[in-house]
Design an enzyme around this catalytic site. Sequence first.
Site, short mmCIF file in Angstrom:
data_model
loop_
_atom_site.label_atom_id
_atom_site.label_comp_id
_atom_site.label_asym_id
_atom_site.label_seq_id
_atom_site.Cartn_x
_atom_site.Cartn_y
_atom_site.Cartn_z
N LYS A 177 -10.90 -1.05 6.97
CA LYS A 177 -9.62 -0.88 7.68
C LYS A 177 -9.97 -0.38 9.08
O LYS A 177 -10.58 0.68 9.21
CB LYS A 177 -8.76 0.14 6.93
CG LYS A 177 -7.53 0.59 7.70
CD LYS A 177 -6.69 1.59 6.88
CE LYS A 177 -5.55 2.12 7.72
NZ LYS A 177 -4.55 2.87 6.96
N ARG A 197 1.20 10.10 1.20
CA ARG A 197 1.70 11.02 2.23
C ARG A 197 2.89 11.82 1.78
O ARG A 197 3.39 12.67 2.50
CB ARG A 197 2.08 10.23 3.49
CG ARG A 197 0.86 9.69 4.19
CD ARG A 197 1.25 8.87 5.40
NE ARG A 197 0.24 7.86 5.59
CZ ARG A 197 0.26 6.95 6.53
NH1 ARG A 197 1.26 6.90 7.38
NH2 ARG A 197 -0.71 6.07 6.63
N GLU A 240 0.89 -1.17 0.00
CA GLU A 240 0.00 0.00 0.00
C GLU A 240 0.92 1.21 0.00
O GLU A 240 1.57 1.50 1.00
CB GLU A 240 -0.89 -0.02 1.25
CG GLU A 240 -1.74 1.23 1.42
CD GLU A 240 -2.40 1.29 2.81
OE1 GLU A 240 -2.72 0.25 3.40
OE2 GLU A 240 -2.56 2.42 3.30
#
Length: 209
Positions: free
Chosen positions: A129, A45, A41
């Site tokens: 999640k 960011r 993943e």
Amino acid sequence: MEKTLEFIAKEKIIPVVKISNIEDTLPLMNALKAGGIGIAEITFRTACGADAIALASKNCPDMLIGAGTVVNAGQAKKAVENGAKFIVSPGYSQAVCDICKQNGILYLPGCVTPTEIMAAMDNGINIIKFFPAESYGGLAAIRAIASALPNIRFVPTGGIGPGNIKDYLSFDKVFACGGSWMVKESLIREGRFEEITKLCMDAKEHIGQ
Ligand code: 3PG
């Protein structure tokens, strides 16, 4: 989408990756693969997150590359364009959900409360999640929610590591676990890819794979 789900179910661990230098992308993917992990993943960011997704998707066809920390429709579109096979958010975003639906790709929204999970359910989502897992009650919270919402599967992420991953995975409602312990930013930045491989191998062995 079925294939993506099968892949994740088999992998069991989703490394959450933050890439600050695009040049680190392929050595990192190779390090993961060498350590027995075929999924990543790659988060939005950093400024090069989207490019890293494109690079990894193009060059690592045998890996399942997803996008993480996707917080708006623009990022979701970019992630899909760049080849992401699944999208993860820290929270629930209707806009991101809609893009994933339109493109037929898996969306793993961050949900911790029953209300958030019910919003996801309204959109046909049954795997979420659970983030940040340890801060929001960990496995005890997941078990309590699962008893009320038995059709939901969880991908706990946040505070997961060698000390607790087996406990999480031992609960059958836990679909997979996410984490960054084997891909720490400092290891990537300092080019310590062999250590990353070793940490991946240890993680796989630890969960009996
Ligand atoms: C994430 O956003 O998914 C987290 O950074 C992963 O959590 P961890 O760093 O505690 O593993």
